[in-house]
Design a protein around this motif. Structure first.
Motif, PDB file in Angstrom:
ATOM      1  N   LYS A 449      -7.178  10.466  70.319  1.00 50.54           N
ATOM      2  CA  LYS A 449      -8.112   9.519  70.909  1.00 50.54           C
ATOM      3  C   LYS A 449      -7.369   8.283  71.408  1.00 50.54           C
ATOM      4  N   LEU A 450      -7.811   7.808  72.565  1.00 50.47           N
ATOM      5  CA  LEU A 450      -7.203   6.614  73.147  1.00 50.47           C
ATOM      6  C   LEU A 450      -7.556   5.393  72.300  1.00 50.47           C
ATOM      7  N   HIS A 451      -6.509   4.632  71.915  1.00 50.52           N
ATOM      8  CA  HIS A 451      -6.722   3.421  71.116  1.00 50.52           C
ATOM      9  C   HIS A 451      -6.595   2.162  71.974  1.00 50.52           C
ATOM     10  N   GLY A 452      -5.611   2.119  72.821  1.00 51.51           N
ATOM     11  CA  GLY A 452      -5.402   0.967  73.698  1.00 51.51           C
ATOM     12  C   GLY A 452      -4.444   1.320  74.819  1.00 51.51           C
ATOM     13  N   LYS A 453      -4.466   0.504  75.869  1.00 52.48           N
ATOM     14  CA  LYS A 453      -3.619   0.801  77.026  1.00 52.48           C
ATOM     15  C   LYS A 453      -3.164  -0.514  77.658  1.00 52.48           C
ATOM     16  N   PHE A 454      -1.866  -0.568  77.980  1.00 54.74           N
ATOM     17  CA  PHE A 454      -1.302  -1.718  78.684  1.00 54.74           C
ATOM     18  C   PHE A 454      -0.779  -1.212  80.021  1.00 54.74           C
ATOM     19  N   SER A 455      -1.360  -1.697  81.112  1.00 54.46           N
ATOM     20  CA  SER A 455      -0.978  -1.270  82.464  1.00 54.46           C
ATOM     21  C   SER A 455      -0.202  -2.387  83.152  1.00 54.46           C
ATOM     22  N   PHE A 456       0.929  -2.018  83.747  1.00 54.83           N
ATOM     23  CA  PHE A 456       1.754  -2.949  84.509  1.00 54.83           C
ATOM     24  C   PHE A 456       1.776  -2.465  85.955  1.00 54.83           C
ATOM     25  N   ILE A 457       1.356  -3.315  86.870  1.00 55.71           N
ATOM     26  CA  ILE A 457       1.233  -2.908  88.274  1.00 55.71           C
ATOM     27  C   ILE A 457       2.126  -3.775  89.138  1.00 55.71           C
ATOM     28  N   ASP A 458       3.093  -3.145  89.777  1.00 56.59           N
ATOM     29  CA  ASP A 458       3.932  -3.802  90.785  1.00 56.59           C
ATOM     30  C   ASP A 458       3.309  -3.490  92.140  1.00 56.59           C
ATOM     31  N   LEU A 459       2.533  -4.436  92.661  1.00 62.05           N
ATOM     32  CA  LEU A 459       1.766  -4.196  93.876  1.00 62.05           C
ATOM     33  C   LEU A 459       2.678  -4.114  95.094  1.00 62.05           C
ATOM     34  N   ALA A 460       2.203  -3.435  96.128  1.00 67.60           N
ATOM     35  CA  ALA A 460       2.962  -3.324  97.377  1.00 67.60           C
ATOM     36  C   ALA A 460       3.108  -4.708  97.998  1.00 67.60           C
ATOM     37  N   GLY A 461       4.201  -4.884  98.753  1.00 69.87           N
ATOM     38  CA  GLY A 461       4.420  -6.170  99.413  1.00 69.87           C
ATOM     39  C   GLY A 461       3.248  -6.551 100.293  1.00 69.87           C
ATOM     40  N   ASN A 462       2.747  -7.788 100.121  1.00 68.50           N
ATOM     41  CA  ASN A 462       1.539  -8.163 100.859  1.00 68.50           C
ATOM     42  C   ASN A 462       1.789  -8.311 102.358  1.00 68.50           C
ATOM     43  N   GLU A 463       3.071  -8.306 102.810  1.00 69.07           N
ATOM     44  CA  GLU A 463       3.313  -8.334 104.249  1.00 69.07           C
ATOM     45  C   GLU A 463       2.945  -7.014 104.901  1.00 69.07           C
TER      46      GLU A 463
END
Length: 696
Positions: A449-463
């Motif tokens: 069962k899922l207890h917790g989740k930490f997501s790290f997102i490196d977004l695409a360059g806004n240009e």
């Protein structure tokens, strides 16, 4: 006129001296007793000219006019009554035509040889037609003699005033030139030294107090931070001007260079306030200390934590999330990924959480042009579906179980090496996709069962958003998808702040994948906006800060949405499959400036195009699978004919049925391909129409 004043009357011909020394005749056009002067006129080079001359100067150049005037009147310098008079013109005997000019001294090089000045004739009392006789009384000094005071003409005074102003102006210009040279010497060879001097002057008025490790931040559900990187080697070689100032732990100031209509340079200082601001001296450990580390407690308490890095390519997103770069190699041990993983394993070993019996697994995938690819499984395409509990499921995504931070580092290095990147209008090596790295806590038992989740997102360059009008369709689709996902992300975060507001997560694949990060009370989000300090990146840095600043604007109102029977607003899949369109329409209504009608139509067209593309791909996959079955059936039918007494009727019937099945499936598939091509042509037309639309 008495006492010889009749000779100085209107119409009299007198000699005058010009400011350049020339002497010539002129005609008296007016007499002013109050200023003891006469106005004369003459004709020169086809036009009439005139000037005001003192009586003393007239008498010096015209001694014949003073022969009948007493000496005590000649030297008089003060008039008792100060009234101007009108002098009657002379008779015909003294007219302009009949009078001859007096002899003048010979002229050399335009200057008259004046010699000893003649005795000037004295002024006389003049009768005013409207008043009694006016007398001129000469003032005397203590010895009883009359001082020979001579008034300077107005022209001489004006020349002296202009000379004085010219000297003052030249002195100011010399001082400004010296200051300019001094400022240029501070940074020789810099073409933008004027802006640099203005920025230095502005910074000198600030009180700097940067963020330090001992500072304490408030516990907030949404944390918005900004990080400024230092100038890199290329920018230092180009002598880039640093236009970003971070004076304290909350403020970030952009010094935007501007030009007035007259090309005068000036700065427009734009100030932004955030929960946390890091200057160029802050390292990754300090950034992690105030951004991601406070969120770790959330996942061990059964919640969801999410950390975003947003900004243009080259502003430090990957450096912040992945680690320091030494040339082309990256030290992953100093990025937020690794620092968070290290603390996760430290928490698991602590007595407080040891009894939870949790496993740590990791997944790494990217979202590129509206599609999801698993970076840990040879970039296999992942399908996004919703189950019966309205939970988003990523079919085929692999979760790698990790036992130590070293295992996590290997996964990070492998994922970064295969991530999609390419050239954009703003950067030659732009991040073309959103990279999502997740640390997942699950129970060790069979339920997992899922207890917790930490997501790290490196977004695409806004240009990348500026490439929606590119001539290349793939680049247009990338830019449009990034624009849409960033707008959807902003509105989902803002909806999280407004309890009970509709969550438009279906508007993009990014927000659909991260849906569980925006739901529930035990959810925390951190946004790190990274900016480049160079003047060439000023516009993109401003766009980054404006985007991050809008995340904290909680006052915006949602459009009216229909309530679902269980009280949740719009968080259900419509039967006609239009939930995504409804969510995107809501985002457009909240961002009319960023998403004008023509771009909204373009995004809708691209969404339908992507749906058709997915449908064609699914159909093609089906055709490939059924073709193998057809091949086997064809082989069986053909083998029937090898028998001497095979049933021809049965063979023909089965072959006809097989061909009918092929025709039906292939015809439907052909229709889908035709629709896809039609949609491609439509997208091309809309793109061309947007290019021709003038900017407002």
């Amino acid at each position: 006129m008495e006492d010889g004043w009749s000779s100085v009357c209107i119409g009299a011909n007198v000699d005058i001296q010009r400011t350049d020394g020339r002497i010539h005749s002129a005609v008296v056009s007016g007499v002013n007793v109050e200023t003891k002067s006469v106005t004369v006129e003459w004709f020169e080079k086809g036009e009439t000219k005139g000037k005001e001359v003192e009586l003393d100067a007239i008498f010096m150049l015209n001694p014949d006019l003073a022969r009948n005037i007493p000496k005590d009147v000649i030297n008089a310098s003060k008039v008792v009554t100060r009234q101007s008079v009108s002098v009657a013109p002379q008779s015909n005997k003294g007219s302009i035509r009949s009078r001859q000019s007096y002899a003048r001294a010979p002229v050399q090089n335009g200057h008259g040889n004046m010699g000893p000045p003649p005795v000037p004739p004295p002024p006389v009392a003049v009768n005013n037609h409207n008043s009694a006789q006016n007398q001129i009384v000469p003032p005397q000094n203590q010895q009883g003699t009359v001082p020979a005071l001579r008034r300077r003409s107005n022209v001489v005074k004006e020349v002296e005033r202009l000379k004085k102003n010219r000297e003052e102006r030249r002195a100011r210009q010399a001082e400004q030139k010296a200051e300019k040279q001094e400022l240029m010497n501070l940074d020789p060879g810099n073409p933008n030294w004027e802006f640099l001097a203005m920025i230095r002057e502005y910074r000198a008025s600030l009180d700097f107090k940067p963020l330090c490790e001992n500072d304490v931040l408030d516990d907030r559900q949404i944390l918005v931070c900004v990080r400024k990187r230092p100038l890199n080697k290329k920018e230092l070689i180009r002598k880039e001007v640093d236009v970003v100032t971070v004076p304290n732990r909350e403020l970030a100031i952009i010094h935007e260079p501007k030009l007035k209509v007259d090309l005068t340079k000036f700065l427009e200082n734009q100030i932004f306030r955030f929960d946390c601001a890091f200057d160029e001296t802050a390292n990754n450990e300090l950034v992690y200390r105030f951004t991601a580390q406070p969120l770790l407690q959330t996942i061990f308490d059964g919640g969801m934590a999410t950390c975003f890095a947003y900004g243009q390519t080259g502003s430090g997103k990957t450096h912040t999330m992945g680690g320091d770069f030494n040339g082309k190699s990256q030290d992953c041990t100093k990025g937020i990924y690794a620092l968070a993983a290290k603390d996760v394993f430290r928490f698991l070993r602590s007595s407080k959480y040891r009894d939870l019996d949790l496993n740590v697994s990791a997944s790494f995938f990217e979202i590129y042009s509206g599609k999801v690819f698993d970076l840990l499984n040879n970039k296999k395409k992942i399908r996004i579906l919703e189950d019966g509990k309205q939970q988003t499921q990523l079919l085929g995504l692999q979760e790698k179980i990790t036992e130590s931070m070293e295992d996590v580092l290997k996964l990070i290095q492998h994922g970064n090496s295969v991530r999609t990147s390419g050239q954009t209008s703003a950067n030659q090596h732009s991040s073309r996709s959103h990279a999502v790295f997740q640390l997942i806590l699950r129970k060790r038992n069979s339920s997992k069962k899922l207890h917790g989740k930490f997501s790290f997102i490196d977004l695409a360059g806004n240009e990348r958003g500026a490439d929606t009008l590119s001539t290349n369709r793939q680049t247009r689709m990338e830019g449009a998808e990034i624009n849409k996902s960033l707008l959807a992300l902003k509105e989902c975060i803002r909806a999280l702040c407004r309890k009970g507001a509709h969550l438009p997560f279906r508007a993009s694949k990014l927000t659909q994948v991260l849906r569980d990060s925006f739901l529930g009370e035990n959810t925390r989000i951190c946004m790190i906006a990274t900016i480049s300090p160079g003047m060439q990146s000023c516009e993109l840095s401003l766009n980054t800060l404006r985007y991050a600043d809008r995340l904290k604007e909680y006052g915006a109102q949602d459009p009216e949405m229909k309530q679902s029977p269980n009280g949740e607003e719009g968080n259900h899949m419509d039967l006609d499959g239009s939930a995504e369109d409804n969510d995107f329409a809501q985002i457009r209504s909240l961002n009319e400036y960023d998403l004008p009608p023509e771009l909204y139509t373009f995004h809708e067209t691209l969404s339908h195009l992507q749906e058709m593309e997915d449908d064609v791909l699914d159909g093609h996959k089906t055709v490939i699978e059924v073709s193998q079955k057809w091949l086997e059936m064809d082989s069986c039918l053909f083998n029937m004919t090898n028998d001497v007494d095979y049933d021809v009727d049965a063979y023909a019937q089965q072959l006809e049925d097989l061909l009918a099945e092929k025709v039906e499936i292939l015809t439907k598939f052909k229709d889908k391909v035709s629709l896809l091509r039609t949609q491609l042509v439509e997208e091309e037309k809309i793109s061309e129409a947007i290019k021709r639309t003038p900017k407002k």
